[in-house]
Motif scaffolding. Structure first.
Motif, PDB file in Angstrom:
ATOM      1  N   LEU A 239      17.990   7.241   6.476  1.00 59.13           N
ATOM      2  CA  LEU A 239      18.526   5.878   6.353  1.00 59.13           C
ATOM      3  C   LEU A 239      17.884   4.956   7.386  1.00 59.13           C
ATOM      4  O   LEU A 239      17.487   3.827   7.067  1.00 59.13           O
ATOM      5  CB  LEU A 239      20.061   5.899   6.507  1.00 59.13           C
ATOM      6  CG  LEU A 239      20.741   4.538   6.383  1.00 59.13           C
ATOM      7  CD1 LEU A 239      20.489   3.909   5.002  1.00 59.13           C
ATOM      8  CD2 LEU A 239      22.247   4.643   6.626  1.00 59.13           C
ATOM      9  N   VAL A 240      17.758   5.438   8.615  1.00 59.69           N
ATOM     10  CA  VAL A 240      17.125   4.634   9.672  1.00 59.69           C
ATOM     11  C   VAL A 240      15.689   4.297   9.273  1.00 59.69           C
ATOM     12  O   VAL A 240      15.237   3.151   9.374  1.00 59.69           O
ATOM     13  CB  VAL A 240      17.152   5.393  11.023  1.00 59.69           C
ATOM     14  CG1 VAL A 240      16.247   4.735  12.054  1.00 59.69           C
ATOM     15  CG2 VAL A 240      18.584   5.487  11.544  1.00 59.69           C
ATOM     16  N   TRP A 241      14.995   5.316   8.787  1.00 59.22           N
ATOM     17  CA  TRP A 241      13.605   5.113   8.370  1.00 59.22           C
ATOM     18  C   TRP A 241      13.507   4.046   7.262  1.00 59.22           C
ATOM     19  O   TRP A 241      12.661   3.141   7.326  1.00 59.22           O
ATOM     20  CB  TRP A 241      13.028   6.444   7.884  1.00 59.22           C
ATOM     21  CG  TRP A 241      11.708   6.313   7.212  1.00 59.22           C
ATOM     22  CD1 TRP A 241      10.498   6.088   7.787  1.00 59.22           C
ATOM     23  CD2 TRP A 241      11.471   6.387   5.798  1.00 59.22           C
ATOM     24  NE1 TRP A 241       9.519   6.013   6.832  1.00 59.22           N
ATOM     25  CE2 TRP A 241      10.088   6.188   5.601  1.00 59.22           C
ATOM     26  CE3 TRP A 241      12.292   6.602   4.693  1.00 59.22           C
ATOM     27  CZ2 TRP A 241       9.510   6.200   4.336  1.00 59.22           C
ATOM     28  CZ3 TRP A 241      11.716   6.618   3.429  1.00 59.22           C
ATOM     29  CH2 TRP A 241      10.334   6.418   3.273  1.00 59.22           C
ATOM     30  N   ALA A 242      14.398   4.128   6.276  1.00 59.15           N
ATOM     31  CA  ALA A 242      14.354   3.157   5.166  1.00 59.15           C
ATOM     32  C   ALA A 242      14.670   1.749   5.676  1.00 59.15           C
ATOM     33  O   ALA A 242      13.962   0.787   5.351  1.00 59.15           O
ATOM     34  CB  ALA A 242      15.346   3.569   4.076  1.00 59.15           C
ATOM     35  N   LEU A 243      15.719   1.633   6.499  1.00 58.81           N
ATOM     36  CA  LEU A 243      16.112   0.300   6.980  1.00 58.81           C
ATOM     37  C   LEU A 243      15.060  -0.299   7.915  1.00 58.81           C
ATOM     38  O   LEU A 243      14.722  -1.477   7.810  1.00 58.81           O
ATOM     39  CB  LEU A 243      17.472   0.384   7.700  1.00 58.81           C
ATOM     40  CG  LEU A 243      18.694   0.666   6.809  1.00 58.81           C
ATOM     41  CD1 LEU A 243      19.930   0.937   7.660  1.00 58.81           C
ATOM     42  CD2 LEU A 243      18.960  -0.490   5.843  1.00 58.81           C
ATOM     43  N   GLU A 244      14.530   0.525   8.808  1.00 58.99           N
ATOM     44  CA  GLU A 244      13.519  -0.002   9.744  1.00 58.99           C
ATOM     45  C   GLU A 244      12.250  -0.393   8.986  1.00 58.99           C
ATOM     46  O   GLU A 244      11.610  -1.395   9.319  1.00 58.99           O
ATOM     47  CB  GLU A 244      13.204   1.035  10.836  1.00 58.99           C
ATOM     48  CG  GLU A 244      14.337   1.164  11.848  1.00 58.99           C
ATOM     49  CD  GLU A 244      14.018   2.144  12.985  1.00 58.99           C
ATOM     50  OE1 GLU A 244      13.040   2.917  12.863  1.00 58.99           O
ATOM     51  OE2 GLU A 244      14.763   2.137  13.987  1.00 58.99           O
ATOM     52  N   SER A 245      11.899   0.376   7.966  1.00 56.55           N
ATOM     53  CA  SER A 245      10.714   0.027   7.171  1.00 56.55           C
ATOM     54  C   SER A 245      10.924  -1.313   6.474  1.00 56.55           C
ATOM     55  O   SER A 245      10.047  -2.178   6.481  1.00 56.55           O
ATOM     56  CB  SER A 245      10.421   1.109   6.125  1.00 56.55           C
ATOM     57  OG  SER A 245      10.206   2.350   6.748  1.00 56.55           O
ATOM     58  N   LEU A 246      12.117  -1.491   5.881  1.00 55.77           N
ATOM     59  CA  LEU A 246      12.403  -2.767   5.212  1.00 55.77           C
ATOM     60  C   LEU A 246      12.375  -3.909   6.215  1.00 55.77           C
ATOM     61  O   LEU A 246      11.815  -4.982   5.938  1.00 55.77           O
ATOM     62  CB  LEU A 246      13.778  -2.712   4.518  1.00 55.77           C
ATOM     63  CG  LEU A 246      13.889  -1.783   3.304  1.00 55.77           C
ATOM     64  CD1 LEU A 246      15.323  -1.737   2.796  1.00 55.77           C
ATOM     65  CD2 LEU A 246      12.955  -2.219   2.176  1.00 55.77           C
ATOM     66  N   ALA A 247      12.957  -3.685   7.381  1.00 57.50           N
ATOM     67  CA  ALA A 247      12.982  -4.743   8.400  1.00 57.50           C
ATOM     68  C   ALA A 247      11.557  -5.095   8.846  1.00 57.50           C
ATOM     69  O   ALA A 247      11.275  -6.235   9.213  1.00 57.50           O
ATOM     70  CB  ALA A 247      13.828  -4.300   9.594  1.00 57.50           C
ATOM     71  N   ALA A 248      10.659  -4.099   8.745  1.00 63.28           N
ATOM     72  CA  ALA A 248       9.258  -4.350   9.141  1.00 63.28           C
ATOM     73  C   ALA A 248       8.429  -4.865   7.956  1.00 63.28           C
ATOM     74  O   ALA A 248       7.201  -4.982   8.047  1.00 63.28           O
ATOM     75  CB  ALA A 248       8.650  -3.060   9.684  1.00 63.28           C
ATOM     76  N   GLY A 249       9.082  -5.115   6.821  1.00 62.42           N
ATOM     77  CA  GLY A 249       8.372  -5.683   5.668  1.00 62.42           C
ATOM     78  C   GLY A 249       7.749  -4.643   4.745  1.00 62.42           C
ATOM     79  O   GLY A 249       6.979  -4.986   3.854  1.00 62.42           O
ATOM     80  N   GLN A 250       8.103  -3.375   4.915  1.00 64.57           N
ATOM     81  CA  GLN A 250       7.553  -2.328   4.054  1.00 64.57           C
ATOM     82  C   GLN A 250       8.641  -1.797   3.126  1.00 64.57           C
ATOM     83  O   GLN A 250       9.664  -1.287   3.612  1.00 64.57           O
ATOM     84  CB  GLN A 250       7.033  -1.166   4.885  1.00 64.57           C
ATOM     85  CG  GLN A 250       5.852  -1.522   5.755  1.00 64.57           C
ATOM     86  CD  GLN A 250       5.316  -0.296   6.475  1.00 64.57           C
ATOM     87  OE1 GLN A 250       6.064   0.637   6.756  1.00 64.57           O
ATOM     88  NE2 GLN A 250       4.040  -0.307   6.767  1.00 64.57           N
TER      89      GLN A 250
ATOM     90  N   GLY B 134       0.808  -1.214   0.000  1.00 65.30           N
ATOM     91  CA  GLY B 134       0.000   0.000   0.000  1.00 65.30           C
ATOM     92  C   GLY B 134       0.840   1.262   0.000  1.00 65.30           C
ATOM     93  O   GLY B 134       0.312   2.365   0.030  1.00 65.30           O
ATOM     94  N   LEU B 135       2.163   1.106  -0.092  1.00 61.50           N
ATOM     95  CA  LEU B 135       3.035   2.286  -0.066  1.00 61.50           C
ATOM     96  C   LEU B 135       3.331   2.737  -1.482  1.00 61.50           C
ATOM     97  O   LEU B 135       3.279   1.940  -2.411  1.00 61.50           O
ATOM     98  CB  LEU B 135       4.318   1.945   0.689  1.00 61.50           C
ATOM     99  CG  LEU B 135       4.049   1.647   2.163  1.00 61.50           C
ATOM    100  CD1 LEU B 135       5.229   0.955   2.805  1.00 61.50           C
ATOM    101  CD2 LEU B 135       3.738   2.938   2.892  1.00 61.50           C
ATOM    102  N   PRO B 136       3.657   4.012  -1.670  1.00 59.08           N
ATOM    103  CA  PRO B 136       3.830   4.509  -3.032  1.00 59.08           C
ATOM    104  C   PRO B 136       4.986   3.848  -3.771  1.00 59.08           C
ATOM    105  O   PRO B 136       6.033   3.595  -3.185  1.00 59.08           O
ATOM    106  CB  PRO B 136       4.129   6.001  -2.843  1.00 59.08           C
ATOM    107  CG  PRO B 136       3.969   6.287  -1.413  1.00 59.08           C
ATOM    108  CD  PRO B 136       3.884   5.017  -0.664  1.00 59.08           C
ATOM    109  N   LEU B 137       4.772   3.589  -5.047  1.00 58.06           N
ATOM    110  CA  LEU B 137       5.812   3.054  -5.912  1.00 58.06           C
ATOM    111  C   LEU B 137       6.011   4.082  -7.003  1.00 58.06           C
ATOM    112  O   LEU B 137       5.062   4.486  -7.659  1.00 58.06           O
ATOM    113  CB  LEU B 137       5.329   1.732  -6.526  1.00 58.06           C
ATOM    114  CG  LEU B 137       6.209   1.106  -7.599  1.00 58.06           C
ATOM    115  CD1 LEU B 137       7.488   0.575  -6.975  1.00 58.06           C
ATOM    116  CD2 LEU B 137       5.466  -0.020  -8.284  1.00 58.06           C
ATOM    117  N   PHE B 138       7.246   4.533  -7.174  1.00 61.28           N
ATOM    118  CA  PHE B 138       7.492   5.590  -8.140  1.00 61.28           C
ATOM    119  C   PHE B 138       8.003   4.965  -9.423  1.00 61.28           C
ATOM    120  O   PHE B 138       9.104   4.456  -9.477  1.00 61.28           O
ATOM    121  CB  PHE B 138       8.492   6.592  -7.560  1.00 61.28           C
ATOM    122  CG  PHE B 138       7.918   7.277  -6.355  1.00 61.28           C
ATOM    123  CD1 PHE B 138       8.075   6.716  -5.112  1.00 61.28           C
ATOM    124  CD2 PHE B 138       7.188   8.441  -6.478  1.00 61.28           C
ATOM    125  CE1 PHE B 138       7.530   7.316  -3.993  1.00 61.28           C
ATOM    126  CE2 PHE B 138       6.647   9.055  -5.371  1.00 61.28           C
ATOM    127  CZ  PHE B 138       6.812   8.489  -4.125  1.00 61.28           C
TER     128      PHE B 138
END
Ligand code: 13P
Ligand code: SF4
Length: 384
Positions: free
Chosen positions: A347-358, A7-11
Motif C-alpha cells: 500500500l505504501v509503495w502504491a500511494l508513494e508512487s502515485l504521489a510521485a506521479g507514477q 513507462g510503467l506496465p499497464l495490465f
C-alpha cells in the motif's frame, strides 16, 4: 504488455486474456521493507499529499494494517457502489482482490485510474471459470435446446469477461448481499439460471431462500464433456450451478458446527453463503460480510458467536465487540491468502508512487468487455 506514459506496465485485461498471467511482475522500484518502522507514517504522508485525488477502498477481509487507511470499507457490493459514486477521484486504490478492482474500473470514468497494490491478489474461485469454459458450457446448453430459456447470472467473484458474457446474453451480476433479488429477476426472464462460478452461493440462495429443491439444482463440471450432465438432466434442472467454490469458506464443515455448539453452550453460528450447503443448513444465520457485521452490531452484550468467514474479519469483529464472545467457526485458523497479499508495504509503495506521479499496477478492462460487463453490473445495481 503495454506501458503507460510513465513507462510503467499497464495490465490490459479482457475477453480471452488470462488475468493472472502477468501477476508478480509488479513493484517497479523499491518495495518498502515490512520491518520499516516508518511504514504507517509513510502511508499517512503519501495519502495526505494526494488528498482528494485518491480514494482508498477496503474490503472487509483486508488486514488491519491496510484497513486503517481505507476511506470506506465494505462488502463487494458496497465497494462497487462506492467506486461508482466517486467520479472526482483521480485514483481509486483498491484494497481487495483483482475481480473487485476490475469491477471498479468498469464502473468508474475513463479518466479515473484503478490501482491494485499487489497484482497477485487474485481469487481462486474466480479462476475456476474461464471465458472459454463458459462459452463451451453455453454451447452445450444450445445443443440441449435450453440456452434460449436460460439466464446467466454471475457472482461478483468472476473475471470481467465472464461478467461481459452475462451482459451479452441477457444476464446479470450478483453479490452475496443481493443474490436472492438477482435470482428473482432472472427467473422472471427465463425458466432456468446458469449460476457462475460459486455453486454454494447459487444452491444456498435457490434452496434456502427461494424454496427450490436440491433435485432442481445440477452441477456443471467444466472439466467433463457436456459438464458431466445428460440432456435430460439439463432439461429438468432449474438451477445449473457451475462447479466452483471458495477455498477459504470450503474449509468449514458440519462437524465444525457440531464441535462449536458442544464447546460453547448457546452459541450463535453465523456463516457466509459461500459455505457448503450442509454447513449453512446447520447455521443460525447466513449472509454477506456486511450482514455479518450488522448482525454482531445488533447482538446483545454477553452473547456468543461462532463466525464462518475469513479470519481477518472475524478477528476484527472480536476487537470491535469486546462485550460479545466472538470465535472463528473452525479450530484451524485460515486467512484468504490472496486478500492478504495486500499488505502495508504494497500500500505504501502504491500511494508513494502515485504521489510521485507514477501510476503503478493499474487495472484496465478493454472497451468491449467494459461495455458488456457494465450492462450486467448495471442490471445488478438497478435491482429493487
Ligand atoms: P462479500 O460479497 O460478502 O463481500 O464477499 C466477497 C468474498 O470474496 C467472499 O469470499
Ligand atoms: Fe476468493 Fe474466497 Fe478469497 Fe473471497 S475468500 S476472495 S471467494 S478465495
Amino acid at each position: 504488455m503495454t506501458t503507460t506514459e510513465t513507462g510503467l506496465p499497464l495490465f490490459v485485461l479482457g475477453r480471452g486474456t488470462d488475468p493472472h498471467s502477468e501477476r508478480g511482475v509488479d513493484c517497479p522500484g523499491e518495495l518498502p521493507s515490512a520491518s520499516d518502522p516508518a511504514l504507517v507514517e509513510r502511508a499517512r504522508r503519501a495519502k495526505a499529499a494526494l488528498g482528494d485525488r485518491v480514494f482508498v477502498l477496503g474490503h472487509h477481509y483486508q488486514r488491519d494494517e491496510v484497513i486503517q487507511f481505507a476511506d470506506v470499507t465494505g462488502d463487494s457490493f458496497k465497494l462497487a457502489r462506492e467506486a461508482a459514486a466517486r467520479p472526482d477521484a483521480e485514483y481509486i486504490v483498491f484494497c481487495g482482490v483483482h475481480f473487485m478492482a476490475e469491477s471498479a474500473d468498469i464502473l468508474t470514468g475513463d479518466s479515473q485510474r484503478v490501482v491494485l497494490p499487489d497484482l497477485a491478489a487474485g481469487c481462486s474461485m474466480a479462476d475456476m471459470a474461464t471465458f472459454d469454459q463458459v462459452e463451451e458450457c453455453w454451447e452445450a446448453l444450445e445443443d440441449a435446446g435450453i440456452a434460449g430459456v436460460t439466464v446467466p447470472v454471475t457472482y461478483m467473484n468472476s473475471s470481467a469477461d465472464i461478467k461481459a458474457f452475462c451482459g451479452r446474453n441477457g444476464g446479470a451480476v450478483c453479490t452475496s448481499s443481493n443474490a436472492r433479488r438477482a435470482l428473482d429477476w432472472a427467473f422472471s426472464r427465463g425458466e432456468k439460471v446458469l449460476f457462475l462460478p460459486d455453486q454454494h452461493l447459487g444452491r444456498n440462495t435457490a434452496v434456502l431462500e427461494m424454496g427450490l429443491s436440491l433435485d432442481e439444482c445440477v452441477v456443471y463440471n467444466p472439466h467433463r464433456p457436456n459438464g458431466g450432465l445428460t440432456a435430460e438432466q439439463l432439461a429438468n434442472a432449474k438451477m445449473i450451478l457451475w462447479k466452483g467454490h471458495c477455498s477459504v469458506h470450503g474449509r468449514f464443515t458440519p462437524e465444525c458446527v457440531d464441535d462449536v455448539r458442544a464447546r460453547i453452550p448457546g452459541v450463535n453460528v453465523l456463516v457466509h453463503p459461500e459455505c457448503r450447503h450442509e454447513v449453512v443448513t446447520k447455521a443460525d444465520h447466513v449472509g454477506s460480510t456486511e450482514y455479518i457485521i450488522k448482525k454482531l452490531e445488533e447482538a446483545p452484550a454477553g452473547s456468543s458467536w461462532a463466525v464462518g468467514t475469513e479470519l481477518n474479519l472475524v478477528k476484527r469483529l472480536g476487537q470491535m465487540f469486546p462485550d460479545k464472545h466472538v470465535t472463528f467457526l473452525d479450530r484451524t485458523v485460515c486467512y484468504c491468502s490472496t486478500m492478504n497479499r495486500i499488505d502495508l508495504p504494497h500500500l505504501v509503495w502504491a500511494l508513494e508512487s502515485l504521489a510521485a506521479g507514477q501510476v503503478v499496477n493499474q487495472i484496465t478492462v478493454d472497451e468491449d468487455t467494459t461495455h458488456w460487463a457494465k450492462v450486467a453490473l448495471d442490471r445488478m445495481l438497478a435491482l429493487p
